[in-house]
Design an enzyme around this catalytic site. Structure first.
Site, mmCIF file in Angstrom:
data_model
loop_
_atom_site.group_PDB
_atom_site.id
_atom_site.type_symbol
_atom_site.label_atom_id
_atom_site.label_comp_id
_atom_site.label_asym_id
_atom_site.label_seq_id
_atom_site.Cartn_x
_atom_site.Cartn_y
_atom_site.Cartn_z
ATOM 1 N N GLU A 257 9.605 19.788 -24.539
ATOM 2 C CA GLU A 257 8.642 20.227 -23.349
ATOM 3 C C GLU A 257 8.976 21.419 -22.799
ATOM 4 O OE1 GLU A 257 5.893 18.455 -22.655
ATOM 5 O OE2 GLU A 257 6.372 16.496 -23.846
ATOM 6 N N HIS B 225 0.159 18.143 -27.874
ATOM 7 C CA HIS B 225 0.180 16.584 -27.767
ATOM 8 C C HIS B 225 -1.280 16.094 -28.328
ATOM 9 C CE1 HIS B 225 3.498 17.545 -24.919
ATOM 10 N NE2 HIS B 225 3.644 16.251 -24.593
ATOM 11 N N ASN C 284 -1.265 19.736 -22.178
ATOM 12 C CA ASN C 284 -1.546 18.961 -23.390
ATOM 13 C C ASN C 284 -1.012 19.796 -24.698
ATOM 14 O OD1 ASN C 284 -2.448 17.099 -21.736
ATOM 15 N ND2 ASN C 284 -4.261 17.491 -21.853
ATOM 16 N N ARG D 169 0.706 -1.259 0.244
ATOM 17 C CA ARG D 169 0.042 0.190 0.026
ATOM 18 C C ARG D 169 0.776 1.196 0.176
ATOM 19 N NH1 ARG D 169 -3.140 -2.302 4.142
ATOM 20 N NH2 ARG D 169 -4.766 -3.492 3.302
ATOM 21 N N HIS E 92 9.092 11.164 -28.635
ATOM 22 C CA HIS E 92 8.267 11.899 -28.246
ATOM 23 C C HIS E 92 8.148 13.415 -28.373
ATOM 24 C CE1 HIS E 92 4.808 12.748 -25.655
ATOM 25 N NE2 HIS E 92 5.614 13.609 -25.172
ATOM 26 N N LYS F 20 2.036 11.830 -11.754
ATOM 27 C CA LYS F 20 1.368 10.672 -12.718
ATOM 28 C C LYS F 20 2.425 9.412 -12.726
ATOM 29 C CE LYS F 20 -1.388 13.475 -15.785
ATOM 30 N NZ LYS F 20 -1.654 13.707 -16.986
ATOM 31 N N GLU G 184 -6.090 16.881 -13.200
ATOM 32 C CA GLU G 184 -6.244 17.129 -14.487
ATOM 33 C C GLU G 184 -7.858 17.528 -14.739
ATOM 34 O OE1 GLU G 184 -4.435 14.470 -16.801
ATOM 35 O OE2 GLU G 184 -4.181 15.521 -18.355
ATOM 36 N N LYS H 259 6.081 23.848 -14.687
ATOM 37 C CA LYS H 259 4.944 22.577 -14.567
ATOM 38 C C LYS H 259 4.482 22.553 -13.283
ATOM 39 C CE LYS H 259 4.025 17.789 -15.605
ATOM 40 N NZ LYS H 259 4.365 16.742 -16.186
ATOM 41 N N HIS I 67 0.826 13.292 -30.157
ATOM 42 C CA HIS I 67 0.497 11.630 -29.555
ATOM 43 C C HIS I 67 -0.093 10.867 -30.927
ATOM 44 C CE1 HIS I 67 0.349 11.956 -25.140
ATOM 45 N NE2 HIS I 67 1.443 11.285 -25.434
ATOM 46 N N ARG J 132 -4.485 22.069 -15.709
ATOM 47 C CA ARG J 132 -3.420 21.035 -16.061
ATOM 48 C C ARG J 132 -3.393 20.874 -17.563
ATOM 49 N NH1 ARG J 132 -0.993 16.189 -12.281
ATOM 50 N NH2 ARG J 132 0.613 15.395 -13.916
#
Lengths: 355, 355
Positions: free
Chosen positions: A179, A238, A235, A115, A257, A137, A227, A217, A242, A231
């Protein structure tokens, strides 16, 4: 699910030294798990190990194979099993030494082991230093969907040592830099002007640039850890980026990327110019700079419908529309914009026309 | 790992009705996943389904096999895969309809799916109603260790409908009642006196008893969500109880969790009498009541060393000593006590002498 991710953790952008060790030692962990891949075991662990060993705390080195295709539940299980085998308990700390894959997966493994045990991110690529290591994340790819199993949880600390970048291939460095550009474009016009003066990445002094980027960030993430709104600014570049990245994965001209995000920033700036208040001059500046850094790779027109499909599947969409973050001007992002398939296709053709 | 589990969620102890449905509908979920096992699909789903269906929200029923031995990563993967197949997105809610296994595993599956979707616990056994559904502990058994992979995360709501208890075998009901006794013993002497008057569980009015018990647990958990100190009070009866339960798992005389906890409460009260200020009179009262409700099952002396080993492996120990929660008197627990192997053995022999 109701939880609040505290943003109150230790971010250091500095060469690894005795201060880091003291921080670790003061927490009296029963042991340290260090997660590496082949690359970071060879290039980065030799920098960390001499610092840690003298402390005498038990160290368990867990090796995972390098690469996004190993960011799976099965690799995560190997990590858990190694932890059990080594008798890792709740009072251990997990040090994730590597790029985004190690950070996301090692963080997830730690956040779910008994946990949750403490963990520290030691990002070794520019991309993970300015992006993945901040924001909580964590996760693995599952069922062919990126990051589809995971949690939000923060590390005890993020230690960013720019010296690790010296071991990085130039193309990887350039990819991570996208980025940095993105953070400036969505939140800091002055920084964007600064960046435009940078044409040779090999001579950049990274420490200040990383600090600036991480702060942007961090501020965004603190405002909106899960998000819900703000947030989504992150993106920018992206949605199309993506889709381009995923589409090209199958072929011979794969993009890293950040290279795909550069395409995304150009095309989404085009849409911003058409739909928002982004000026033609700013569009040209963004397009020009991205091409200068990343060059131009024509996109196969035959693949445009498939790319659109990929955009439609993005987990950030709500309902049937394709969600975008656009720009009103450099430094000013607009979240929850949408765009029609027609204008998206137009933006892709615009990109191709630049070659 | 730095995170704060908010305790601010909806706990209702009442028959399922329109109010519950309204709460769900007001949250405008894109769909509901309902996780059941064979038992709860047969006995409990027929009570929930007629309430949910008229709302018209898409429902995906996910069936898992019943029983602790299925609380595994592999079952959890089945849940995730069913969720992917049904197109479950971030705006869905997962309703976990079942006992502790469904709550722990369904909660874990939800808390990790796309980095966490909302979930509601609908505990259907007395044990899960008074214990597992409150406190944010989620997880699966892994590597032969109970709950060894998991997270702390709270549901959006916990809905406790005492009517589900009518479908429960009497032995299961009695087992869950051990946690009710435990909550009184660690935190509420007056309630302990009340409980001593209860000798026939089949005629108990559960709503008030559950509310009282849940409140004690909730208060403790709110003070100490991550089990740094106070929350350990909940371990009363569980150090020896868990070991007895695990040891007997392999044989023909398995005990249910609460039955083992009853043995644990007797033996740990014995240790409390010897090491703390628990009076002989209180020891007799606790012993007498537990025997009255649970009867007596002699423990095999040959297994005592193995039971001690199991206690040593408990993840709650720090260092080499065996951690206990003891009593100074009913209503007053003492956390982070330890006991020597000698006195533990003596307590087990004391239990056997009662037969």
């Amino acid at each position: 699910m109701t939880l609040t991710v505290s943003q109150d953790y230790d971010i250091r952008i500095a060469a690894l030294d005795e201060n880091h060790l003291q921080w670790l030692v003061s927490r009296r962990y029963a042991g340290w798990v260090v997660i590496v891949d082949e690359e970071t075991e060879k290039h980065c662990w030799p920098r960390l190990e001499p610092l840690l060993r003298p402390a005498g705390t038990p160290i368990t080195l867990v090796r995972v194979p390098a690469g996004e295709r190993h960011k799976t539940l099965s690799t995560c299980e190997n990590i858990w099993q190694e932890m059990f085998r080594a008798g890792v308990g709740r009072r251990w700390c997990c040090l994730n030494l590597g790029g985004g894959v190690i950070g996301d997966m090692g963080g997830f493994a730690a956040a779910t082991f008994k946990r949750g045990i403490d963990f520290v991110q030691l990002p070794t690529t520019l991309l993970s230093q300015v992006d993945a290591s901040v924001g909580g994340k964590l996760g693995i790819d599952y069922h062919e969907v990126k990051n589809s199993i995971g949690v939000f949880a923060n590390p005890q600390a993020v230690w960013i040592d720019p010296a690790f970048l010296e071991t990085l291939p130039p193309r990887e460095l350039r990819s991570g830099y996208a980025e940095v550009i993105k953070h400036a474009l969505i939140a800091d016009a002055g920084q964007w002007e600064e960046l435009r003066g940078i044409t040779e990445l090999s001579t950049v002094s990274w420490e200040a640039l990383i600090a600036h980027s991480v702060n942007i960030k961090r501020e965004i993430v603190e405002e909106d850890p899960h998000e819900r709104g703000l947030r989504k600014a992150l993106n920018f570049g992206h949605t199309i980026g993506h889709a381009v990245e995923s589409y090209l994965l199958a072929g011979d001209h794969r993009l890293l990327h950040g290279e795909a995000v550069a395409v995304g920033m150009i095309t989404e700036s085009f849409i911003s110019h058409r739909q928002q208040s982004l000026s033609g001059e700013d569009l040209e500046a963004i397009t020009g700079y991205c091409l200068e850094v990343y060059g131009h790779q024509p996109l196969p027109e035959a693949g445009f419908p498939a790319m659109l499909d990929l955009m439609r599947q993005d987990k950030k969409n709500e309902g049937t529309e394709i969600n975008f973050t656009l720009l009103d001007r450099p430094g000013q992002a607009v979240v929850n914009a949408t765009a029609t398939p027609e204008i998206i296709l137009e933006s892709l053709r615009y990109y191709n026309s630049l070659g």
